[in-house]
Write a protein that holds these residues in place. Structure first.
Motif, PDB file in Angstrom:
ATOM      1  N   ASN A 151       0.837  -1.194   0.000  1.00 33.61           N
ATOM      2  CA  ASN A 151       0.000   0.000   0.000  1.00 33.61           C
ATOM      3  C   ASN A 151       0.874   1.247   0.000  1.00 33.61           C
ATOM      4  OD1 ASN A 151       0.467   0.786   2.980  1.00 33.61           O
ATOM      5  ND2 ASN A 151      -0.331  -1.304   3.158  1.00 33.61           N
ATOM      6  N   GLY A 152       0.267   2.377  -0.330  1.00 28.97           N
ATOM      7  CA  GLY A 152       0.967   3.666  -0.253  1.00 28.97           C
ATOM      8  C   GLY A 152       1.475   4.207  -1.562  1.00 28.97           C
ATOM      9  N   ALA A 153       1.365   3.448  -2.657  1.00 28.16           N
ATOM     10  CA  ALA A 153       1.866   3.920  -3.953  1.00 28.16           C
ATOM     11  C   ALA A 153       0.859   3.570  -5.038  1.00 28.16           C
ATOM     12  CB  ALA A 153       3.242   3.325  -4.250  1.00 28.16           C
ATOM     13  N   SER A 154       1.261   3.779  -6.290  1.00 28.59           N
ATOM     14  CA  SER A 154       0.370   3.517  -7.420  1.00 28.59           C
ATOM     15  C   SER A 154       0.684   2.206  -8.115  1.00 28.59           C
ATOM     16  CB  SER A 154       0.454   4.666  -8.437  1.00 28.59           C
ATOM     17  OG  SER A 154       0.081   5.896  -7.850  1.00 28.59           O
ATOM     18  N   SER A 155       1.945   1.850  -8.202  1.00 24.47           N
ATOM     19  CA  SER A 155       2.346   0.594  -8.831  1.00 24.47           C
ATOM     20  C   SER A 155       3.469  -0.018  -8.008  1.00 24.47           C
ATOM     21  CB  SER A 155       2.793   0.817 -10.281  1.00 24.47           C
ATOM     22  OG  SER A 155       3.920   1.680 -10.339  1.00 24.47           O
ATOM     23  N   TYR A 156       3.635  -1.355  -8.170  1.00 28.30           N
ATOM     24  CA  TYR A 156       4.545  -2.078  -7.279  1.00 28.30           C
ATOM     25  C   TYR A 156       5.333  -3.135  -8.052  1.00 28.30           C
ATOM     26  CZ  TYR A 156       1.243  -0.057  -3.956  1.00 28.30           C
ATOM     27  OH  TYR A 156       0.441   0.811  -3.265  1.00 28.30           O
ATOM     28  N   THR A 157       6.579  -3.345  -7.601  1.00 30.08           N
ATOM     29  CA  THR A 157       7.423  -4.420  -8.110  1.00 30.08           C
ATOM     30  C   THR A 157       8.032  -5.147  -6.921  1.00 30.08           C
ATOM     31  OG1 THR A 157       7.954  -3.155 -10.103  1.00 30.08           O
ATOM     32  CG2 THR A 157       9.369  -5.030  -9.605  1.00 30.08           C
ATOM     33  N   TRP A 158       8.040  -6.505  -7.006  1.00 26.31           N
ATOM     34  CA  TRP A 158       8.480  -7.323  -5.870  1.00 26.31           C
ATOM     35  C   TRP A 158       9.791  -8.016  -6.184  1.00 26.31           C
ATOM     36  CZ3 TRP A 158       5.379  -7.467  -1.483  1.00 26.31           C
ATOM     37  CH2 TRP A 158       4.083  -6.960  -1.625  1.00 26.31           C
ATOM     38  N   GLN A 159      10.610  -8.152  -5.152  1.00 29.49           N
ATOM     39  CA  GLN A 159      11.840  -8.942  -5.215  1.00 29.49           C
ATOM     40  C   GLN A 159      11.911  -9.836  -3.994  1.00 29.49           C
ATOM     41  OE1 GLN A 159      13.725  -9.166  -7.763  1.00 29.49           O
ATOM     42  NE2 GLN A 159      12.977  -7.384  -8.932  1.00 29.49           N
ATOM     43  N   THR A 165      12.699 -12.923   2.822  1.00 26.63           N
ATOM     44  CA  THR A 165      12.424 -11.509   3.063  1.00 26.63           C
ATOM     45  C   THR A 165      12.065 -10.891   1.723  1.00 26.63           C
ATOM     46  OG1 THR A 165      13.928 -11.380   4.958  1.00 26.63           O
ATOM     47  CG2 THR A 165      13.330  -9.313   3.879  1.00 26.63           C
ATOM     48  N   TYR A 166      10.830 -10.478   1.584  1.00 29.44           N
ATOM     49  CA  TYR A 166      10.333  -9.933   0.321  1.00 29.44           C
ATOM     50  C   TYR A 166      10.371  -8.401   0.378  1.00 29.44           C
ATOM     51  CZ  TYR A 166       8.809 -14.676  -0.614  1.00 29.44           C
ATOM     52  OH  TYR A 166       8.789 -16.037  -0.824  1.00 29.44           O
ATOM     53  N   THR A 167      10.872  -7.800  -0.696  1.00 24.21           N
ATOM     54  CA  THR A 167      10.980  -6.345  -0.798  1.00 24.21           C
ATOM     55  C   THR A 167      10.085  -5.850  -1.919  1.00 24.21           C
ATOM     56  OG1 THR A 167      13.269  -6.346  -0.003  1.00 24.21           O
ATOM     57  CG2 THR A 167      12.527  -4.399  -1.188  1.00 24.21           C
ATOM     58  N   VAL A 168       9.256  -4.849  -1.603  1.00 28.41           N
ATOM     59  CA  VAL A 168       8.384  -4.259  -2.608  1.00 28.41           C
ATOM     60  C   VAL A 168       8.819  -2.808  -2.822  1.00 28.41           C
ATOM     61  CG1 VAL A 168       6.627  -3.599  -0.893  1.00 28.41           C
ATOM     62  CG2 VAL A 168       6.014  -3.787  -3.314  1.00 28.41           C
ATOM     63  N   THR A 169       8.930  -2.429  -4.096  1.00 29.22           N
ATOM     64  CA  THR A 169       9.228  -1.049  -4.480  1.00 29.22           C
ATOM     65  C   THR A 169       7.964  -0.442  -5.054  1.00 29.22           C
ATOM     66  OG1 THR A 169      11.547  -1.568  -4.951  1.00 29.22           O
ATOM     67  CG2 THR A 169      10.653   0.446  -5.912  1.00 29.22           C
ATOM     68  N   GLY A 170       7.474   0.615  -4.406  1.00 24.80           N
ATOM     69  CA  GLY A 170       6.258   1.283  -4.859  1.00 24.80           C
ATOM     70  C   GLY A 170       6.587   2.595  -5.546  1.00 24.80           C
ATOM     71  N   THR A 171       5.879   2.877  -6.632  1.00 17.38           N
ATOM     72  CA  THR A 171       6.082   4.103  -7.401  1.00 17.38           C
ATOM     73  C   THR A 171       4.791   4.912  -7.394  1.00 17.38           C
ATOM     74  OG1 THR A 171       7.645   2.947  -8.848  1.00 17.38           O
ATOM     75  CG2 THR A 171       6.773   5.048  -9.634  1.00 17.38           C
ATOM     76  N   ASN A 172       4.884   6.212  -7.091  1.00 19.20           N
ATOM     77  CA  ASN A 172       3.690   7.047  -7.073  1.00 19.20           C
ATOM     78  C   ASN A 172       3.482   7.737  -8.425  1.00 19.20           C
ATOM     79  OD1 ASN A 172       5.543   9.145  -7.083  1.00 19.20           O
ATOM     80  ND2 ASN A 172       5.135   9.796  -4.982  1.00 19.20           N
ATOM     81  N   ALA A 173       2.465   8.576  -8.494  1.00  9.03           N
ATOM     82  CA  ALA A 173       2.112   9.213  -9.760  1.00  9.03           C
ATOM     83  C   ALA A 173       3.208  10.153 -10.257  1.00  9.03           C
ATOM     84  CB  ALA A 173       0.802   9.983  -9.598  1.00  9.03           C
ATOM     85  N   GLN A 174       4.049  10.655  -9.342  1.00  7.07           N
ATOM     86  CA  GLN A 174       5.136  11.553  -9.743  1.00  7.07           C
ATOM     87  C   GLN A 174       6.401  10.797 -10.153  1.00  7.07           C
ATOM     88  OE1 GLN A 174       3.428  11.957  -6.757  1.00  7.07           O
ATOM     89  NE2 GLN A 174       2.063  13.511  -7.612  1.00  7.07           N
ATOM     90  N   ALA A 214       9.478  -1.236   1.007  1.00  4.40           N
ATOM     91  CA  ALA A 214       9.115  -1.864   2.277  1.00  4.40           C
ATOM     92  C   ALA A 214       9.511  -3.337   2.184  1.00  4.40           C
ATOM     93  CB  ALA A 214       7.625  -1.726   2.558  1.00  4.40           C
ATOM     94  N   THR A 215       9.767  -3.949   3.316  1.00  4.44           N
ATOM     95  CA  THR A 215      10.129  -5.369   3.355  1.00  4.44           C
ATOM     96  C   THR A 215       9.153  -6.128   4.237  1.00  4.44           C
ATOM     97  OG1 THR A 215      11.670  -5.042   5.193  1.00  4.44           O
ATOM     98  CG2 THR A 215      12.579  -4.915   2.958  1.00  4.44           C
ATOM     99  N   GLN A 216       9.000  -7.396   3.925  1.00  4.22           N
ATOM    100  CA  GLN A 216       8.144  -8.278   4.714  1.00  4.22           C
ATOM    101  C   GLN A 216       8.831  -9.628   4.870  1.00  4.22           C
ATOM    102  OE1 GLN A 216       4.916  -7.770   6.273  1.00  4.22           O
ATOM    103  NE2 GLN A 216       5.773  -9.613   7.198  1.00  4.22           N
ATOM    104  N   VAL A 217       9.023 -10.060   6.124  1.00  3.23           N
ATOM    105  CA  VAL A 217       9.636 -11.365   6.404  1.00  3.23           C
ATOM    106  C   VAL A 217       8.538 -12.418   6.466  1.00  3.23           C
ATOM    107  CG1 VAL A 217      10.996 -12.705   8.042  1.00  3.23           C
ATOM    108  CG2 VAL A 217      11.540 -10.286   7.655  1.00  3.23           C
TER     109      VAL A 217
END
Length: 237
Positions: A108-116, A132-141, A147-150
């Motif tokens: 949550n918190g962004a417009s689009s997301y990519t996971w690693q 440990t999963y890392t998500v990169t969120g990109t907003n409209a700008q 953020a990471t999740q174990v």
């Protein structure tokens, strides 16, 4: 006598900063366009034109242009910052589960997301493996946050069983004992306990479900063969 004082005019300078608003760390090109000048940019004490800077916060850059006659003129450029998304995650049903299960991580918190790892896209990621999963969120700008999740995956117990006798006569009993877990349920009969005494009337396959300390379960089976009692006939005369 006549003393002539020559006053050189201040230079007229033009410059540009492009783009004027960026994400933190984004590249901005600072350019002085008036010919015949030397250029010095602050902060950073950068010389020449153009120069590339990567401000992390809103920054005012001042350029000092010096003409061939040694006269100087300054100009300022304010570089603004686009907002950075505050990316977070939630997990359903739980970030800790047993092998063979799964969980859904939702960003949550962004417009689009990519996971690693993996490079998947989208707000939701279904996972079955510990990592440990890392998500990169990109907003409209176009700015990004992470953020990471174990995810923890507990192993299943290696459940087994023993029997005091696997072949019995009809009317006899045998004791079944579970191994490899903490608690046990036996079927048929819904019997509980590490060891249970059974007296099947026919050949029966017993299934034991063992649960370990983490709440993970596994099963094992035990065949008990029942030999029928002999049919006898006799007489007294």
């Amino acid at each position: 006598s006549v003393i002539t004082i020559i006053v050189n005019p201040l230079p007229v300078i033009t410059g540009s900063a492009s783009p004027g608003i960026v994400c933190p760390g984004g590249a901005v090109t600072l350019t002085g366009t008036t010919p015949g000048m030397t250029w010095n940019w602050q902060p950073g004490n950068l010389n020449g034109t153009p120069v590339v800077v990567n401000p992390l916060v809103q920054t005012t850059y001042t350029v000092t242009a010096t003409s061939a006659a040694g006269c100087t003129k300054t100009q300022t450029f304010v570089i603004l910052m686009n907002p950075v998304p505050s990316v977070g995650t939630t997990v359903s049903p739980s970030a800790i589960f047993c092998a063979g299960g799964s969980a859904t991580i939702t960003a949550n918190g962004a417009s689009s997301y990519t996971w690693q790892p993996g490079g998947a896209s989208g707000a939701n990621l279904i996972v079955t493996l510990a990592n440990t999963y890392t998500v990169t969120g990109t907003n409209a700008q176009g700015c990004t946050g992470t953020a990471t999740q174990v995810i923890t995956v507990n192993s299943l117990p290696t459940v087994g069983s023993t029997a005091t006798a696997t072949t019995i006569c009809e009317g006899s009993s045998t004791t079944l004992t579970g191994t490899g877990a903490l608690t046990y349920i036996w079927q048929p009969g819904a019997l509980t306990g590490t060891s249970v005494n059974v007296s099947p009337t026919t050949t029966t396959t017993y299934t034991v479900t063992g649960t370990n300390a983490n709440g993970c379960v596994n099963t094992a089976t035990r065949l008990i063969t029942v030999n029928p009692a002999p049919v006898i006939a006799g007489s007294a005369s």
